[in-house]
Write an enzyme that holds these catalytic residues in place. Structure first.
Site, PDB file in Angstrom:
ATOM      1  N   ASP A  34      13.225  30.303 -13.414  1.00 51.24           N
ATOM      2  CA  ASP A  34      12.212  31.362 -13.495  1.00 51.24           C
ATOM      3  C   ASP A  34      10.821  30.812 -13.199  1.00 51.24           C
ATOM      4  O   ASP A  34      10.013  31.454 -12.521  1.00 51.24           O
ATOM      5  CB  ASP A  34      12.228  31.992 -14.893  1.00 51.24           C
ATOM      6  CG  ASP A  34      13.548  32.666 -15.220  1.00 51.24           C
ATOM      7  OD1 ASP A  34      14.192  33.182 -14.288  1.00 51.24           O
ATOM      8  OD2 ASP A  34      13.936  32.652 -16.398  1.00 51.24           O
ATOM      9  N   ASP A  71      18.960  31.067 -20.659  1.00 55.34           N
ATOM     10  CA  ASP A  71      17.519  30.900 -20.892  1.00 55.34           C
ATOM     11  C   ASP A  71      17.329  30.017 -22.121  1.00 55.34           C
ATOM     12  O   ASP A  71      18.105  30.092 -23.081  1.00 55.34           O
ATOM     13  CB  ASP A  71      16.853  32.257 -21.119  1.00 55.34           C
ATOM     14  CG  ASP A  71      16.792  33.087 -19.843  1.00 55.34           C
ATOM     15  OD1 ASP A  71      16.662  32.480 -18.764  1.00 55.34           O
ATOM     16  OD2 ASP A  71      16.868  34.323 -19.930  1.00 55.34           O
TER      17      ASP A  71
END
Length: 201
Positions: free
Chosen positions: A143, A124
């Site tokens: 995402d 991330d």
């Protein structure tokens, strides 16, 4: 039957879906590779907008908001099954928005599952904080694709009047039949309401 189903429009839609998904997966993996090689894990934070948005390098062994962080292999299996189901829905989809939404969901799911299989965690790098007083967990392009696809599906179900799935497929027959029954009931209720108002006048 198969030949009739895979007409020119359907083949074009499937080809566009495959190319779009591959491009999104490529960009997702490329960005993660770049972050992995150029941003120090945990210790480095590149501020883009002060006190609002920065680029980081974090590892997430779980799902959204870090849930099931100790069960990466379970998430991997579930995601692979979900990807298989969504791939089928892409083939069956009829509405363009529904097709695009499924492609986004598939691309995001595949992008993250590649990380889990290859690394054991998801990279991330997008970090927003102080957004409406809430610090969001870091996330990535994959995402964004999944969330955008889900929003697209919700819009499609609520507002799009054309069938979401091809009537020639099993899911299309089931889903579209339910939608027709709902529309018939709504029309019936509307007519009964008008008739009641007319009688009162």
């Amino acid at each position: 039957m198969v030949k009739d189903f895979f007409d020119k429009r359907k083949i074009t839609m499937i080809c566009v879906s495959i190319v779009s998904a591959l491009l999104l997966i490529f960009f997702d993996q490329f960005i993660k590779f770049f972050i992995d090689k150029n941003v120090e894990y945990l210790s480095e934070e590149i501020s883009v907008i002060d006190n609002f948005f920065s680029i980081v390098h974090w590892h997430n062994t779980g799902g959204a908001w870090g849930i099931m962080s100790d069960y990466t292999w379970v998430l991997t299996i579930m995601t692979v099954i979900a990807c298989t189901a969504v791939s089928y829905l892409i083939v069956c989809s009829e509405a363009v928005l529904a097709n695009a939404s499924f492609v986004l969901i598939l691309s995001g799911a595949v992008g993250n599952v590649i990380d889990r299989i290859r690394l054991g965690y998801v990279i991330d790098y997008l970090n927003f904080y102080n957004l409406f007083g809430y610090n969001f967990p870091a996330f990535n392009l994959a995402d964004i694709c999944v969330v955008s696809g889900c929003i697209g599906l919700i819009i499609c179900i609520i507002f799009v009047k054309t069938p979401l799935f091809d009537d020639r497929t099993k899911i299309g027959k089931i889903f579209n039949e339910k939608e027709e029954i709902k529309e018939t009931n709504d029309t019936k209720d509307h007519l009964e309401g008008e008739a009641q108002i007319a009688s009162e006048e």
